[in-house]
Design a protein around this motif. Structure first.
Motif, short mmCIF file in Angstrom:
data_model
loop_
_atom_site.label_atom_id
_atom_site.label_comp_id
_atom_site.label_asym_id
_atom_site.label_seq_id
_atom_site.Cartn_x
_atom_site.Cartn_y
_atom_site.Cartn_z
N VAL A 92 11.81 10.44 -6.62
CA VAL A 92 11.95 9.01 -6.37
C VAL A 92 11.56 8.67 -4.94
CG1 VAL A 92 13.61 7.12 -6.25
CG2 VAL A 92 13.67 8.70 -8.18
N SER A 93 12.01 9.52 -3.99
CA SER A 93 11.67 9.28 -2.58
C SER A 93 10.17 9.36 -2.36
CB SER A 93 12.38 10.31 -1.69
OG SER A 93 13.78 10.21 -1.82
N GLU A 94 9.54 10.31 -3.04
CA GLU A 94 8.09 10.45 -2.87
C GLU A 94 7.36 9.25 -3.43
OE1 GLU A 94 4.04 11.19 -4.01
OE2 GLU A 94 5.71 11.07 -5.44
N GLN A 95 7.84 8.76 -4.60
CA GLN A 95 7.21 7.58 -5.17
C GLN A 95 7.41 6.36 -4.28
OE1 GLN A 95 9.07 7.45 -9.01
NE2 GLN A 95 7.66 8.94 -9.95
N ARG A 96 8.63 6.24 -3.70
CA ARG A 96 8.89 5.12 -2.82
C ARG A 96 8.00 5.19 -1.58
NH1 ARG A 96 13.80 6.16 -1.78
NH2 ARG A 96 14.67 5.11 -3.61
N ARG A 103 4.50 4.17 -2.55
CA ARG A 103 4.38 2.73 -2.68
C ARG A 103 4.35 2.04 -1.31
NH1 ARG A 103 8.06 3.53 -7.03
NH2 ARG A 103 9.81 2.93 -5.66
N LEU A 104 5.19 2.59 -0.38
CA LEU A 104 5.20 2.03 0.97
C LEU A 104 3.84 2.20 1.65
CD1 LEU A 104 6.72 0.79 3.36
CD2 LEU A 104 7.50 3.09 3.97
N ALA A 105 3.27 3.40 1.50
CA ALA A 105 1.95 3.64 2.11
C ALA A 105 0.89 2.73 1.50
CB ALA A 105 1.57 5.10 1.94
N GLU A 106 0.95 2.56 0.17
CA GLU A 106 -0.02 1.69 -0.47
C GLU A 106 0.15 0.24 0.00
OE1 GLU A 106 0.75 2.33 -4.56
OE2 GLU A 106 -0.37 4.25 -4.67
N ALA A 107 1.43 -0.18 0.14
CA ALA A 107 1.67 -1.54 0.61
C ALA A 107 1.14 -1.74 2.02
CB ALA A 107 3.17 -1.85 0.54
#
Length: 596
Positions: A358-362, A365-369
């Protein structure tokens, strides 16, 4: 196989490479000892060559003094004869001879001036010239004395390019004292050979002076300036020939040392080392045998303990003297407990892996944002710069029109000034962010009333807003802080600008100042578009902005809230945001430390 067999195989696997390595090491030790002793002989040969060079250098210096003297320039041979005779008075094995450039004797210190001398010329005289410098001869028989000799010759310049030759003649026995050294063994042979390989002096076999060295010997000494070679002498002895060549004379000094003498000393040191190594290996084998028996007994007890534990026994057997075996038995006793807790551990690990996922996905997503925010920022910057530049360009085109009315020209100038101010604000925001991020911004602190700053900024914004929104401004007195008035105004202006920007016409904007403990709090609330939950962690980052369309109707670069956060942090304060979601408005609260 039993444990003892494995232990013996392990010991063999360890000791066999050790024995091989030891054999190689002993061979290397033997070579090192041999090289060490030959190295000492080589140093002795170099020392001998150095003494010969020193004697030749001393003779050369004395001859040059004669060659460049006033008596030589005036060709006063009687005066020169007295001088050189007094110089050689205490040395019967060396004398001075003066030749003309053809090699004919003019005088010798072995005979009085005026004595009739040999009129023959010397062949070597052609090798001495003013350009060639000093010449050191090889072995030859002196015609006047009939003795085996060598000579050092120096040209003596005269007028009109003529010259004489001053030579110092040495009886070869002169160098005999150099070969008499306490460090030279009784069985060693030392010889001095000229550049042609003729023997000038030997410490043994003086009857062989003037005889050439062997062909193989000569080839070895001509191939290098120093070295070692092994050969068999004429009397059948196997020797190491250590040689070095003199730089000034090109003579070769050879020291012959019997091979048996070098090898015997090297082998003695090697045998001592081998004996010590064998003793150590024997001790290692004895220790392996003893420890093997001890370990075998301990493993037997451990096997018995495993059998008892498998049968459900509670009591552990007696402890052995091997800590690892005792630990093994105790570990087996706790195996059932470990198995019962293993499932729980696996469950915890699974939960941890899920949390990491979950942390990796978050994080992704943060990097993509952030990447999208950067792209959006570049698009925003292009549109923000394009609009004022287009307006300025249009105004400049109007000003270039002929017969332009003054009112139209004034309007064009107003448009240019407005758009220039807009461009200046954009550049100032960019520079402020850069200065803050690089730590170069400096606060000009003073005692500031926050309520006054907020009220003046809000009233100015409400006036410009021209009734598009409903405004409520609530402040309290005595809200003093230690801060930079300009930067605090910038914080408030950015919050008010965002509220106006993202609140549709007819919406409400509430501004409030109050004391919260030892802090002064400022809140700006609106009933605008609100903030999506996924933007809450990013709203104060550089380049992050609420959703806007590409036509840039709202304007802005997404730098305002980043400036608010950084400037508030420089004042020692914090900023927070709350929103119930899209379309439900937002509330920003800034807190800075209050003054006493």
């Amino acid at each position: 196989m039993k444990t003892r067999t494995y232990l013996f195989l392990m010991a063999g696997a360890i000791l066999l490479p050790v024995a091989i390595a030891s054999w190689i090491g002993l061979s290397m030790l033997l070579d090192w000892e041999r090289d060490s002793r030959l190295r000492s002989v080589r140093e002795m040969a170099r020392a001998t060559a150095f003494q010969i060079d020193r004697e030749i250098a001393a003779a050369e210096a004395s001859l040059r003094a004669v060659a460049y003297s006033e008596g030589m320039r005036q060709q006063d041979y009687a005066r020169l004869h007295r001088w050189t005779s007094s110089t050689n008075a205490n040395n019967a094995q060396s004398w001075t001879v003066l030749y003309d450039s053809k090699g004919r004797e003019l005088f010798t210190t072995q005979a009085p001036v005026g004595t009739k001398l040999l009129s023959t010329t010397r062949d070597w005289a052609s090798q001495v010239s003013l350009a060639g410098g000093t010449l050191v001869s090889g072995y030859f028989i002196d015609e006047y004395s009939g003795l085996p000799t060598v000579a050092v010759s120096v040209p003596a310049p005269l007028e009109d390019g003529q010259y004489n030759i001053v030579s110092q003649i040495f009886d070869v026995r002169f160098f005999e004292r150099i070969l008499r050294h306490d460090a030279i063994g009784e069985d060693w042979k030392v010889g001095i050979f000229d550049r042609n390989g003729l023997a000038i002096m030997r410490n043994r076999g003086s009857d062989t002076l003037g005889q050439p060295m062997g062909a193989d010997f000569l080839a070895a000494t001509r191939a290098a300036n120093h070295g070692v070679f092994r050969h068999v002498t004429q009397d059948g002895r196997d020797v190491y020939g250590v040689f070095t060549r003199s730089k000034s004379s090109d003579w070769t000094i050879v020291i012959g040392v019997p091979v048996a003498q070098i090898e015997a000393a090297a082998r003695t040191a090697t045998w001592y080392a081998a004996l010590v190594l064998l003793l150590l290996l024997g001790l290692a084998v004895a220790v392996v045998l003893y420890l093997g028996r001890t370990l075998e007994r301990a493993l037997s007890q451990a096997a018995a303990a495993v059998t008892l534990l498998a049968d459900g026994a509670i009591a552990l057997p007696a402890r052995t003297r091997v800590e690892e075996v005792d630990a093994l038995v105790e570990g087996l006793a706790r195996t059932s407990e470990a198995l019962s807790s293993e499932s729980q551990v696996r469950k915890s690990l699974q939960e941890e892996r899920e949390q990491l996922l979950v942390s990796e996905q978050r994080a992704r997503r943060l990097a993509e944002a952030q990447s999208r925010a950067k792209d959006d920022f570049l698009a925003m910057l292009g549109h923000e710069l394009r609009n004022p530049l287009a307006a300025i360009s249009g105004a400049m085109s109007v000003l270039d029109m002929p017969n332009l009315k003054p009112q139209v020209a004034a309007n064009a100038r107003d448009i240019s000034r407005r758009q220039m101010r807009h461009l200046t604000c954009i550049v100032d925001d960019l520079l402020d962010v850069q200065r803050i991020l690089s730590g170069k911004i400096v606060l000009h602190r003073a005692r500031i009333d926050v309520a006054q700053v907020v009220r003046s900024s809000a009233e100015a914004k409400a006036l410009v807003d021209a009734g598009a929104h409903a405004w409520t401004i609530e402040t309290i007195p005595d809200t003093w802080v230690d801060g930079d008035r300009t930067r605090l105004e910038q914080v408030v202006d950015n919050l008010l600008h965002n509220a106006i920007k993202y609140t549709p016409k007819g919406g409400r904007i509430d501004v409030r100042v109050w004391r919260d403990g030892d802090q002064i709090a400022v809140s700006v609330s609106d009933t605008g578009v609100g903030i999506a939950p996924e933007l809450h962690p990013l709203i104060f980052d550089v380049l992050v902005q609420g959703p806007t369309s590409i036509d840039r109707g709202q304007g802005g670069l997404g730098l305002g809230l980043a400036l608010v956060k950084q400037l508030t942090a420089l004042h020692g304060g914090t900023v927070a945001v709350h929103s119930d979601g899209p379309g439900k408005g937002s509330c920003f609260v800034v807190r800075v430390p209050a003054m006493a």
